[in-house]
Design a protein around this motif. Structure first.
Motif, PDB file in Angstrom:
ATOM      1  N   ALA A 262      14.744   1.655   4.760  1.00 43.89           N
ATOM      2  CA  ALA A 262      13.772   2.728   4.561  1.00 43.89           C
ATOM      3  C   ALA A 262      14.064   3.483   3.269  1.00 43.89           C
ATOM      4  O   ALA A 262      13.151   3.818   2.512  1.00 43.89           O
ATOM      5  CB  ALA A 262      13.799   3.684   5.758  1.00 43.89           C
ATOM      6  N   VAL A 263      15.332   3.736   2.993  1.00 48.90           N
ATOM      7  CA  VAL A 263      15.724   4.423   1.761  1.00 48.90           C
ATOM      8  C   VAL A 263      15.426   3.543   0.546  1.00 48.90           C
ATOM      9  O   VAL A 263      14.865   3.999  -0.453  1.00 48.90           O
ATOM     10  CB  VAL A 263      17.219   4.795   1.798  1.00 48.90           C
ATOM     11  N   GLU A 264      15.766   2.266   0.650  1.00 49.69           N
ATOM     12  CA  GLU A 264      15.584   1.345  -0.473  1.00 49.69           C
ATOM     13  C   GLU A 264      14.113   1.100  -0.791  1.00 49.69           C
ATOM     14  O   GLU A 264      13.762   0.829  -1.943  1.00 49.69           O
ATOM     15  CB  GLU A 264      16.251   0.006  -0.149  1.00 49.69           C
ATOM     16  N   SER A 265      13.251   1.186   0.205  1.00 50.90           N
ATOM     17  CA  SER A 265      11.836   0.844   0.005  1.00 50.90           C
ATOM     18  C   SER A 265      11.115   1.832  -0.894  1.00 50.90           C
ATOM     19  O   SER A 265      10.129   1.486  -1.540  1.00 50.90           O
ATOM     20  CB  SER A 265      11.118   0.745   1.354  1.00 50.90           C
ATOM     21  N   GLY A 266      11.572   3.086  -0.942  1.00 53.71           N
ATOM     22  CA  GLY A 266      11.010   4.052  -1.876  1.00 53.71           C
ATOM     23  C   GLY A 266       9.672   4.624  -1.442  1.00 53.71           C
ATOM     24  O   GLY A 266       9.197   4.424  -0.320  1.00 53.71           O
ATOM     25  N   HIS A 267       9.032   5.347  -2.386  1.00 58.86           N
ATOM     26  CA  HIS A 267       7.756   6.006  -2.108  1.00 58.86           C
ATOM     27  C   HIS A 267       6.657   4.971  -1.885  1.00 58.86           C
ATOM     28  O   HIS A 267       6.663   3.893  -2.454  1.00 58.86           O
ATOM     29  CB  HIS A 267       7.354   6.910  -3.280  1.00 58.86           C
ATOM     30  N   GLY A 268       5.685   5.340  -1.032  1.00 57.83           N
ATOM     31  CA  GLY A 268       4.522   4.500  -0.820  1.00 57.83           C
ATOM     32  C   GLY A 268       4.685   3.494   0.294  1.00 57.83           C
ATOM     33  O   GLY A 268       3.725   2.818   0.663  1.00 57.83           O
ATOM     34  N   PHE A 269       5.892   3.382   0.856  1.00 58.26           N
ATOM     35  CA  PHE A 269       6.122   2.452   1.964  1.00 58.26           C
ATOM     36  C   PHE A 269       5.921   3.232   3.265  1.00 58.26           C
ATOM     37  O   PHE A 269       6.865   3.549   3.980  1.00 58.26           O
ATOM     38  CB  PHE A 269       7.534   1.872   1.866  1.00 58.26           C
ATOM     39  N   THR A 270       4.662   3.524   3.566  1.00 52.86           N
ATOM     40  CA  THR A 270       4.312   4.473   4.614  1.00 52.86           C
ATOM     41  C   THR A 270       4.841   4.084   5.983  1.00 52.86           C
ATOM     42  O   THR A 270       5.200   4.956   6.787  1.00 52.86           O
ATOM     43  CB  THR A 270       2.778   4.617   4.688  1.00 52.86           C
ATOM     44  N   SER A 271       4.895   2.795   6.275  1.00 54.03           N
ATOM     45  CA  SER A 271       5.247   2.370   7.627  1.00 54.03           C
ATOM     46  C   SER A 271       6.723   2.528   7.951  1.00 54.03           C
ATOM     47  O   SER A 271       7.132   2.325   9.090  1.00 54.03           O
ATOM     48  CB  SER A 271       4.845   0.897   7.841  1.00 54.03           C
TER      49      SER A 271
ATOM     50  N   ALA B 141      -3.978  -6.191   6.406  1.00 46.20           N
ATOM     51  CA  ALA B 141      -2.718  -5.821   5.756  1.00 46.20           C
ATOM     52  C   ALA B 141      -3.029  -4.789   4.685  1.00 46.20           C
ATOM     53  O   ALA B 141      -3.857  -5.038   3.796  1.00 46.20           O
ATOM     54  CB  ALA B 141      -2.028  -7.034   5.140  1.00 46.20           C
ATOM     55  N   GLU B 142      -2.398  -3.617   4.775  1.00 43.39           N
ATOM     56  CA  GLU B 142      -2.560  -2.576   3.763  1.00 43.39           C
ATOM     57  C   GLU B 142      -1.563  -2.833   2.646  1.00 43.39           C
ATOM     58  O   GLU B 142      -0.361  -2.869   2.876  1.00 43.39           O
ATOM     59  CB  GLU B 142      -2.319  -1.190   4.367  1.00 43.39           C
ATOM     60  N   MET B 143      -2.065  -2.989   1.448  1.00 46.90           N
ATOM     61  CA  MET B 143      -1.209  -3.284   0.310  1.00 46.90           C
ATOM     62  C   MET B 143      -0.889  -2.000  -0.454  1.00 46.90           C
ATOM     63  O   MET B 143      -1.770  -1.160  -0.683  1.00 46.90           O
ATOM     64  CB  MET B 143      -1.889  -4.290  -0.627  1.00 46.90           C
ATOM     65  N   ARG B 144       0.347  -1.888  -0.851  1.00 46.71           N
ATOM     66  CA  ARG B 144       0.810  -0.706  -1.566  1.00 46.71           C
ATOM     67  C   ARG B 144       0.056  -0.544  -2.888  1.00 46.71           C
ATOM     68  O   ARG B 144      -0.043  -1.470  -3.684  1.00 46.71           O
ATOM     69  CB  ARG B 144       2.301  -0.837  -1.834  1.00 46.71           C
ATOM     70  N   GLY B 145      -0.488   0.649  -3.112  1.00 44.67           N
ATOM     71  CA  GLY B 145      -1.245   0.904  -4.328  1.00 44.67           C
ATOM     72  C   GLY B 145      -0.367   1.313  -5.498  1.00 44.67           C
ATOM     73  O   GLY B 145       0.865   1.325  -5.420  1.00 44.67           O
ATOM     74  N   VAL B 146      -0.998   1.656  -6.584  1.00 49.02           N
ATOM     75  CA  VAL B 146      -0.298   1.975  -7.825  1.00 49.02           C
ATOM     76  C   VAL B 146       0.329   3.367  -7.741  1.00 49.02           C
ATOM     77  O   VAL B 146      -0.342   4.352  -7.414  1.00 49.02           O
ATOM     78  CB  VAL B 146      -1.264   1.910  -9.026  1.00 49.02           C
ATOM     79  N   SER B 147       1.624   3.425  -8.033  1.00 48.11           N
ATOM     80  CA  SER B 147       2.331   4.700  -8.178  1.00 48.11           C
ATOM     81  C   SER B 147       3.521   4.453  -9.095  1.00 48.11           C
ATOM     82  O   SER B 147       3.949   3.313  -9.284  1.00 48.11           O
ATOM     83  CB  SER B 147       2.800   5.240  -6.817  1.00 48.11           C
ATOM     84  N   ASN B 148       4.072   5.533  -9.653  1.00 46.09           N
ATOM     85  CA  ASN B 148       5.209   5.370 -10.564  1.00 46.09           C
ATOM     86  C   ASN B 148       6.531   5.532  -9.812  1.00 46.09           C
ATOM     87  O   ASN B 148       6.556   5.707  -8.591  1.00 46.09           O
ATOM     88  CB  ASN B 148       5.114   6.333 -11.746  1.00 46.09           C
ATOM     89  N   ASP B 149       7.628   5.484 -10.531  1.00 46.76           N
ATOM     90  CA  ASP B 149       8.952   5.557  -9.911  1.00 46.76           C
ATOM     91  C   ASP B 149       9.208   6.890  -9.223  1.00 46.76           C
ATOM     92  O   ASP B 149      10.080   6.986  -8.347  1.00 46.76           O
ATOM     93  CB  ASP B 149      10.045   5.314 -10.962  1.00 46.76           C
TER      94      ASP B 149
END
Length: 341
Positions: free
Chosen positions: A19-28, A163-171
């Protein structure tokens, strides 16, 4: 070798790290100890429960384990029926026409309409392969093993799979699409909104989201440019799903505008192409193709991919004793298999 199996209580620490490694935008998979513990509890209950004649609101969460070291390589999941307990929101991208015969003016415009169209659909979710293992066939297996579980347990799932695909976001977790919504409606940054949704606090969406269709040309150019686009790290996952028969019908995530793709369960390539094969245990294999295979269990589900020999006429599969042990099958029993592409 590796094996994909249902998650267990002993995997809590590794799932939290993921969960920590997945970063922002990994809602599930938000970084929340209680939620992650609940996910494991819900998954264990789902694998154990007899669903009867139809899908229920169940969560199936798997991990990929290195059988040599015991390390958890990644995770992947399936939600049997989304939106039955909490509202499941999307924007649908469509067109409206403004036409005046008297003035000889004809214009089309794209609009985003808030909807719950995918309520009760089954969802592929929580796919994450850890950095050290992003090589070879690992990513394909982690994603596609779910199709064997779907094929073997169709009564647990809907005919429609999304399947919900992760959209565009920065670091930093900043989304151009959400930035426009934040400026005009929410006053919440993207990571906060994404986190609240991940932990099930979705009331704010209904309270603050614009109730009427949003004209796309009124959005900032940066927001317009990312509608239906995926994060660069998500592109391989999207291509894999497209190869299975998934397509985009104009539905996007309400936070980052990433595309949600859909398919009919029975039309998925790995579902259609898989079959039941009787196991023959041999000392040495002569096959050259990687075969994705799983046992026929639910609570004791096991899947892997390895070189194996499929006989599509006799419906037999030749595997080594090592593979049989990993899958928990014996000679004469059946497993489900399909050539890995």
């Amino acid at each position: 070798m590796f094996v994909v199996r249902p998650i267990q209580q002993k995997d809590y620490a590794e799932l939290f790290k993921i969960a920590v490694e997945s970063g922002h935008g990994f809602t599930s998979l938000p970084v929340n100890e209680e939620l992650i513990a609940n996910k494991i509890n819900n998954a264990e209950a789902s694998f154990k429960e007899d669903v009867g004649d139809g899908p229920c609101d169940h969560s199936y969460l798997f991990v990929m384990e290195d059988t040599d070291t015991g390390q958890i390589m990644g995770t992947t999941g399936i939600e049997s029926s989304v939106g039955l307990k909490d509202a499941f929101y999307h924007y649908h991208l469509s067109k409206v026409v403004h036409n005046s015969r008297e003035l000889n003016v004809y214009n089309t415009a794209e609009v985003l309409t808030l909807c719950n169209d995918y309520t009760a659909a089954s969802e592929l979710c929580t796919l994450f392969l850890r950095e050290p293992y992003r090589e070879g066939i690992n990513g394909r297996v982690l994603s596609k093993c779910r199709f064997l579980f779907l094929a073997q347990n169709r009564t647990r799932f809907s005919d429609t799979v999304i399947a919900e695909m992760r959209g565009v976001s920065n670091d930093n977790g900043e989304s151009p699409f959400w930035q426009w919504l934040e400026d005009n409606f929410f006053s919440l940054d993207f990571p906060t909104a994404d986190y609240l949704t991940g932990i099930g606090q979705k009331v704010f969406i209904a309270e603050l989201m614009p109730k009427y269709p949003v004209y796309v040309n009124l959005l900032s150019q940066a927001a317009q440019d990312v509608i239906g686009k995926v994060h660069e790290n998500t592109a391989p996952a999207l291509n894999l799903l497209k190869s299975e028969g998934f397509s985009w019908k104009g539905y996007v995530d309400i936070f980052d505008a990433g595309p949600t793709v859909e398919a009919n369960l029975s039309q998925l390539r790995s579902v259609q192409g898989s079959n039941l094969y009787t196991v023959e245990v041999v000392e040495q294999l002569t096959g050259e193709d990687n075969v994705l295979m799983s046992n026929l269990e639910v609570e004791l589900f096991r899947a892997t991919a390895a070189t194996a020999q499929l006989d599509k006429t006799l419906l037999t599969i030749q595997i080594t004793q090592e593979i049989a042990d990993v899958l928990k099958v014996s000679a004469g029993e059946q497993l489900r298999a399909v050539k890995l592409i």
